[in-house]
Design a protein around this motif. Sequence first.
Motif, mmCIF file in Angstrom:
data_model
loop_
_atom_site.group_PDB
_atom_site.id
_atom_site.type_symbol
_atom_site.label_atom_id
_atom_site.label_comp_id
_atom_site.label_asym_id
_atom_site.label_seq_id
_atom_site.Cartn_x
_atom_site.Cartn_y
_atom_site.Cartn_z
ATOM 1 N N ALA A 1 -7.366 -7.705 9.455
ATOM 2 C CA ALA A 1 -8.363 -8.769 9.580
ATOM 3 C C ALA A 1 -9.141 -8.979 8.291
ATOM 4 C CB ALA A 1 -9.328 -8.443 10.718
ATOM 5 N N GLN A 2 -9.138 -7.945 7.429
ATOM 6 C CA GLN A 2 -9.904 -8.021 6.177
ATOM 7 C C GLN A 2 -9.363 -6.960 5.235
ATOM 8 O OE1 GLN A 2 -14.294 -9.156 6.231
ATOM 9 N NE2 GLN A 2 -14.398 -6.956 5.868
ATOM 10 N N GLY A 3 -9.242 -7.308 3.944
ATOM 11 C CA GLY A 3 -8.741 -6.356 2.956
ATOM 12 C C GLY A 3 -7.238 -6.471 2.771
ATOM 13 N N ARG A 4 -6.691 -5.504 2.042
ATOM 14 C CA ARG A 4 -5.255 -5.520 1.740
ATOM 15 C C ARG A 4 -4.726 -4.093 1.703
ATOM 16 N NH1 ARG A 4 -5.327 -7.916 -2.984
ATOM 17 N NH2 ARG A 4 -5.291 -9.988 -2.051
ATOM 18 N N LYS A 5 -3.501 -3.900 2.168
ATOM 19 C CA LYS A 5 -2.891 -2.578 2.209
ATOM 20 C C LYS A 5 -1.467 -2.627 1.676
ATOM 21 C CE LYS A 5 -1.826 1.311 5.276
ATOM 22 N NZ LYS A 5 -1.842 1.823 6.670
ATOM 23 N N GLY B 1 10.679 4.885 0.805
ATOM 24 C CA GLY B 1 11.774 4.898 -0.153
ATOM 25 C C GLY B 1 11.436 3.992 -1.317
ATOM 26 N N GLU B 2 12.321 3.050 -1.602
ATOM 27 C CA GLU B 2 12.070 2.098 -2.687
ATOM 28 C C GLU B 2 11.440 0.809 -2.170
ATOM 29 O OE1 GLU B 2 15.696 1.478 -4.776
ATOM 30 O OE2 GLU B 2 15.826 3.532 -5.522
ATOM 31 N N GLY B 3 11.241 0.715 -0.869
ATOM 32 C CA GLY B 3 10.650 -0.491 -0.296
ATOM 33 C C GLY B 3 9.135 -0.476 -0.391
ATOM 34 N N ILE B 4 8.549 -1.583 -0.809
ATOM 35 C CA ILE B 4 7.097 -1.726 -0.925
ATOM 36 C C ILE B 4 6.666 -2.934 -0.089
ATOM 37 C CG2 ILE B 4 5.152 -2.120 -2.481
ATOM 38 C CD1 ILE B 4 6.790 -0.871 -4.714
ATOM 39 N N TYR B 5 5.722 -2.704 0.820
ATOM 40 C CA TYR B 5 5.249 -3.744 1.723
ATOM 41 C C TYR B 5 3.743 -3.923 1.494
ATOM 42 C CZ TYR B 5 9.671 -2.555 3.985
ATOM 43 O OH TYR B 5 10.992 -2.283 4.234
ATOM 44 N N VAL B 6 3.358 -5.071 0.976
ATOM 45 C CA VAL B 6 1.950 -5.366 0.728
ATOM 46 C C VAL B 6 1.541 -6.476 1.690
ATOM 47 C CG1 VAL B 6 0.247 -6.150 -0.945
ATOM 48 C CG2 VAL B 6 2.170 -4.734 -1.696
ATOM 49 N N TYR B 7 0.468 -6.249 2.443
ATOM 50 C CA TYR B 7 0.081 -7.248 3.431
ATOM 51 C C TYR B 7 -1.432 -7.308 3.598
ATOM 52 C CZ TYR B 7 -0.059 -3.208 6.665
ATOM 53 O OH TYR B 7 -0.332 -2.005 7.267
ATOM 54 N N ASP B 8 -1.880 -8.474 4.079
ATOM 55 C CA ASP B 8 -3.293 -8.720 4.352
ATOM 56 C C ASP B 8 -3.375 -9.553 5.622
ATOM 57 O OD1 ASP B 8 -2.518 -11.258 3.563
ATOM 58 O OD2 ASP B 8 -3.491 -11.140 1.600
ATOM 59 N N LYS B 9 -4.443 -10.320 5.798
ATOM 60 C CA LYS B 9 -4.626 -11.047 7.056
ATOM 61 C C LYS B 9 -3.594 -12.154 7.259
ATOM 62 C CE LYS B 9 -8.174 -14.120 5.125
ATOM 63 N NZ LYS B 9 -9.605 -14.524 5.229
ATOM 64 N N LEU C 1 -5.607 -1.207 -0.761
ATOM 65 C CA LEU C 1 -5.730 -1.782 -2.092
ATOM 66 C C LEU C 1 -7.026 -2.564 -2.291
ATOM 67 C CD1 LEU C 1 -2.097 -3.201 -2.525
ATOM 68 C CD2 LEU C 1 -2.992 -0.999 -3.327
ATOM 69 N N LYS C 2 -7.525 -3.168 -1.229
ATOM 70 C CA LYS C 2 -8.705 -4.029 -1.357
ATOM 71 C C LYS C 2 -9.692 -3.699 -0.244
ATOM 72 C CE LYS C 2 -10.136 -8.909 -1.571
ATOM 73 N NZ LYS C 2 -9.671 -10.308 -1.463
ATOM 74 N N ALA C 3 -10.853 -3.172 -0.611
ATOM 75 C CA ALA C 3 -11.912 -2.838 0.340
ATOM 76 C C ALA C 3 -13.168 -2.471 -0.431
ATOM 77 C CB ALA C 3 -11.499 -1.678 1.236
ATOM 78 N N ASN C 4 -14.332 -2.772 0.129
ATOM 79 C CA ASN C 4 -15.601 -2.321 -0.433
ATOM 80 C C ASN C 4 -16.606 -2.228 0.705
ATOM 81 O OD1 ASN C 4 -17.213 -4.896 -0.284
ATOM 82 N ND2 ASN C 4 -15.548 -5.604 -1.633
ATOM 83 N N PRO C 5 -17.747 -1.572 0.493
ATOM 84 C CA PRO C 5 -18.703 -1.399 1.592
ATOM 85 C C PRO C 5 -19.166 -2.702 2.237
ATOM 86 C CG PRO C 5 -19.242 0.083 -0.210
ATOM 87 C CD PRO C 5 -18.162 -0.826 -0.720
#
Length: 305
Positions: free
Chosen positions: A57-61, A66-74, A91-95
């Motif tokens: 719902a907020q931020g990014r992970k 293995g060699e697969g990279i999955y980057v996702y957000d909302k 990857l993306k978060a702050n207070p």
Amino acid sequence: MRGWCVEAGSELAELIDRFAREDGVHATPIARVFLIRASRPTMPLHVLHRPAVCFVAQGRKQVMVGEGIYVYDKAQYLVVSVDVPVVGQILKANPRSPYLCLRLDLDPAILGALLLESGLRAGDSRQSGPALGLSATTAELLDAATRLLRLLAAPRDIAILAPLVEREILYRLLVGQQAARLRQVAFADSRLQQVNRAIGWIKRNFARPFSIDVVAAEACMSPSALHQHFKSITAMSPLQYQKQLRLQDARRLILSEAADAATAGRAVGYDSPSQFSREYGRLFGAPPRRDIARLKATPDLAFGL
């Protein structure tokens, strides 16, 4: 429609923020529903990811297998079809704007019942593919996920309404881009479920030596077929999978139960302390003593995101 999606996404973030006030993974009164919060980016975290669908719902992970990279957000949701060791990183978060995520663990029985009731085709169960997949989050999925979390404010409605909304979410997944991956979860004769039986055996016996023939017999597959499909789904061989489970459990023993490295290594099946220390450092980036000191100094690295 775009404006409505933004509004619904904001409400989902507000609900997660309301019911998960501290960083970590939080169980909820709704079966199989977990809320995840992180107030800052994390280092890479080694965890065993359960079969689940995750809505950010907020931020990014980022998740690596293995060699697969999955980057996702909302804008995207993640589907994981079997228990698989991954390296996850916020990857993306702050207070002021924390990472917020809804995780719904997958129930094969519910998926199977939906397929039978709806008349949806099961697909080719002989095929296998990566355990992880990303797809665009639709307005319908976002709406259903939001309605599911609204029930946390009405506990007496959960028993009746939560199963209905869960079925809606799973149905929309079964007719969406991740349909093939989800449909294989439901059927015991699929390649994915055969590999899943092998995974279950390894999880129960990871501290013991095993031969590929024994694991293949558990999966009702030939050794060569098991190796091929196991690697296709998990991005690792059965022996590599066993090693990851051993090292993750040893890390837990050292961190949570104050075991020394030699004791933890023996407990998970290592006869050689030097081999254990070497393989531990290769996976976690530091030998046991330094790695545990780092985790204790930064507690958010220790919980499974």
